[in-house]
Design a protein around this motif. Structure first.
Motif, short mmCIF file in Angstrom:
data_model
loop_
_atom_site.label_atom_id
_atom_site.label_comp_id
_atom_site.label_asym_id
_atom_site.label_seq_id
_atom_site.Cartn_x
_atom_site.Cartn_y
_atom_site.Cartn_z
N TYR A 224 -3.64 3.64 -1.67
CA TYR A 224 -3.64 2.69 -2.79
C TYR A 224 -3.02 1.39 -2.31
O TYR A 224 -2.04 1.38 -1.57
CB TYR A 224 -2.83 3.24 -3.96
CG TYR A 224 -2.55 2.20 -5.01
CD1 TYR A 224 -3.49 1.91 -6.00
CD2 TYR A 224 -1.37 1.48 -5.00
CE1 TYR A 224 -3.26 0.93 -6.95
CE2 TYR A 224 -1.11 0.50 -5.94
CZ TYR A 224 -2.06 0.22 -6.91
OH TYR A 224 -1.82 -0.76 -7.83
N SER B 166 0.82 -1.20 0.00
CA SER B 166 0.00 0.00 0.00
C SER B 166 0.86 1.26 0.00
O SER B 166 2.00 1.25 0.47
CB SER B 166 -0.93 0.02 1.23
OG SER B 166 -0.17 0.26 2.39
N TYR C 167 -1.47 5.92 -12.52
CA TYR C 167 -1.17 5.91 -11.09
C TYR C 167 -0.51 7.22 -10.71
O TYR C 167 0.40 7.69 -11.40
CB TYR C 167 -0.24 4.74 -10.78
CG TYR C 167 0.27 4.69 -9.37
CD1 TYR C 167 -0.56 4.30 -8.32
CD2 TYR C 167 1.60 5.03 -9.08
CE1 TYR C 167 -0.07 4.25 -7.02
CE2 TYR C 167 2.08 4.99 -7.79
CZ TYR C 167 1.24 4.59 -6.76
OH TYR C 167 1.72 4.55 -5.47
N ARG D 56 -10.42 5.68 0.26
CA ARG D 56 -10.42 7.09 0.62
C ARG D 56 -10.80 7.24 2.09
O ARG D 56 -11.89 6.81 2.52
CB ARG D 56 -11.38 7.87 -0.29
CG ARG D 56 -10.81 8.05 -1.69
CD ARG D 56 -11.68 8.94 -2.55
NE ARG D 56 -12.94 8.30 -2.90
CZ ARG D 56 -13.08 7.44 -3.91
NH1 ARG D 56 -12.01 7.11 -4.63
NH2 ARG D 56 -14.24 6.91 -4.19
N ASN E 281 -8.38 1.46 -4.19
CA ASN E 281 -8.20 2.81 -3.64
C ASN E 281 -9.13 2.94 -2.44
O ASN E 281 -10.34 2.73 -2.58
CB ASN E 281 -8.55 3.90 -4.66
CG ASN E 281 -7.83 3.73 -5.98
OD1 ASN E 281 -6.64 3.47 -6.02
ND2 ASN E 281 -8.57 3.89 -7.07
N SER F 128 -3.39 6.91 -5.80
CA SER F 128 -4.53 6.11 -6.25
C SER F 128 -4.32 5.76 -7.72
O SER F 128 -3.46 6.32 -8.41
CB SER F 128 -5.85 6.85 -6.07
OG SER F 128 -5.93 7.94 -7.00
N SER G 242 -6.01 9.42 0.00
CA SER G 242 -6.31 8.10 -0.55
C SER G 242 -5.19 7.13 -0.23
O SER G 242 -4.01 7.49 -0.22
CB SER G 242 -6.50 8.19 -2.07
OG SER G 242 -6.73 6.91 -2.63
N SER H 199 -6.43 5.58 -11.32
CA SER H 199 -7.65 6.08 -11.94
C SER H 199 -7.96 5.30 -13.22
O SER H 199 -7.10 4.61 -13.76
CB SER H 199 -7.51 7.58 -12.28
OG SER H 199 -6.44 7.78 -13.18
#
Length: 321
Positions: free
Chosen positions: A96, A30, A88, A68, A66, A35, A94, A37
């Motif tokens: 990830y 992580s 990315y 939040r 992702n 994040s 956020s 998209s």
């Protein structure tokens, strides 16, 4: 101070995740403040990061997530930062996370066997030692078919992309000839994907009347002997069916364990007739005249007859299972 708090939150959450991840045999990585998209397959409200991870673990399409922190929403992605690094990047608030699975599916057939109600679409599979996104037909002829080759004889770019599942441009490449959109996996990839049934399916669409033709083939000596560029008498022996469930055919002097031999000349793999090995007139499969998937005469040296191995004015797709 705020970033320090978030760092503690993520560390504490990882402690809560340890048992869940051990049970699911997932490895995770992580990054706070980032994040991915453009690859979200679902967004849900969750109570915690651990719940988001479990949701991803339960969905075989999920490659990353992702989370939040504000609002506690969870995005499941069907890609990750390694496959699509251009999507990315930084995103405040956020978290990830990669989800690297130990139980990767190796074909659409394996996915369909585990998830028989899944819809057709793009899925990630493990081909050899690499991840690949492929189009899966989960609905026709028993489902579980992996699209490996798709070409179009039309010059309309929109129709080509629609016929070839090429709306996702990264999956498609220009064919050898101008204005042809195509996609093809390597023969080595196809060999790996054909281990469930070893059946090849060719779908053809007549662009004039919209009729669809499906023809099935197997290589008795094994799908690993497929050579998509073979011709001039060098193709492996095959058998053919015009039906599903299959009704396999071969010539009159061999069995389906042996199959028939593609004739010499311009004939290529998946042609529906033999090389006259039975000593009579050349054998032709039962529906070759009316339901013929391949044109059978890809002759670049003769432009008048050359059709790239498919009927002129037809779109073609090759699946494997």
């Amino acid at each position: 101070m705020l970033q320090h708090y978030f760092g503690i939150l993520v560390i504490v959450t990882f402690a809560k995740l340890h048992d869940a991840l051990g049970q699911c045999r997932e490895s995770t990585y992580s990054v706070y403040g980032h994040s991915l998209s453009r690859h979200v397959i679902s967004t849900s409200s969750v109570s915690s990061l651990s719940e988001c991870v479990m949701m991803c673990s339960d969905d075989f399409r999920c490659k990353s997530l992702n989370f939040r922190l504000k609002g506690k929403s969870c995005d499941l992605n069907n890609a990750d930062r390694h496959t699509h690094p251009e999507d990315y990047g930084p995103k405040e608030g956020s978290v990830y996370m990669d989800i690297s699975r130990n139980n990767e599916f190796k074909s659409c057939a394996e996915i369909h066997q585990e998830w028989p109600q899944v819809e057709s679409g793009y899925y990630w599979v493990k081909i050899g030692n690499r991840d690949a996104q492929v189009y899966c037909d989960m609905e026709n002829h028993g489902g579980g078919w992996t699209l490996v080759v798709s070409i179009s004889s039309k010059n309309n770019d929109h129709l080509q992309r629609k016929a070839n599942n090429c709306f996702n441009s990264i999956l498609c490449v220009p064919f050898a000839e101008k204005n042809i959109i195509a996609r093809k996996l390597s023969d080595e990839d196809i060999h790996k994907l054909a281990q469930t049934e070893g059946t090849f399916r060719i779908d053809m669409w007549d662009v004039n009347n919209g009729n669809k033709i499906s023809v099935f083939y197997q290589i008795p000596s094994g799908p690993e002997n497929l050579n998509s560029s073979c011709g001039y008498g060098s193709c492996p022996r095959i058998i053919i069916s015009y039906f599903h469930p299959y009704q396999w055919e071969t010539n009159s002097c061999t069995s389906i364990d042996v199959g028939y031999h593609i004739p010499n000349g311009c004939h290529r793999v998946f042609e529906g007739k033999d090389d006259n090995e039975c000593g009579n007139s050349r054998w032709k499969s039962s529906r070759m005249a009316s339901t013929r998937a391949l044109y059978g005469m890809p002759c670049p040296e003769n432009h008048k007859t050359d059709s790239r191995g498919i009927y002129k004015n037809r779109d073609g797709m090759l699946y494997v299972k």
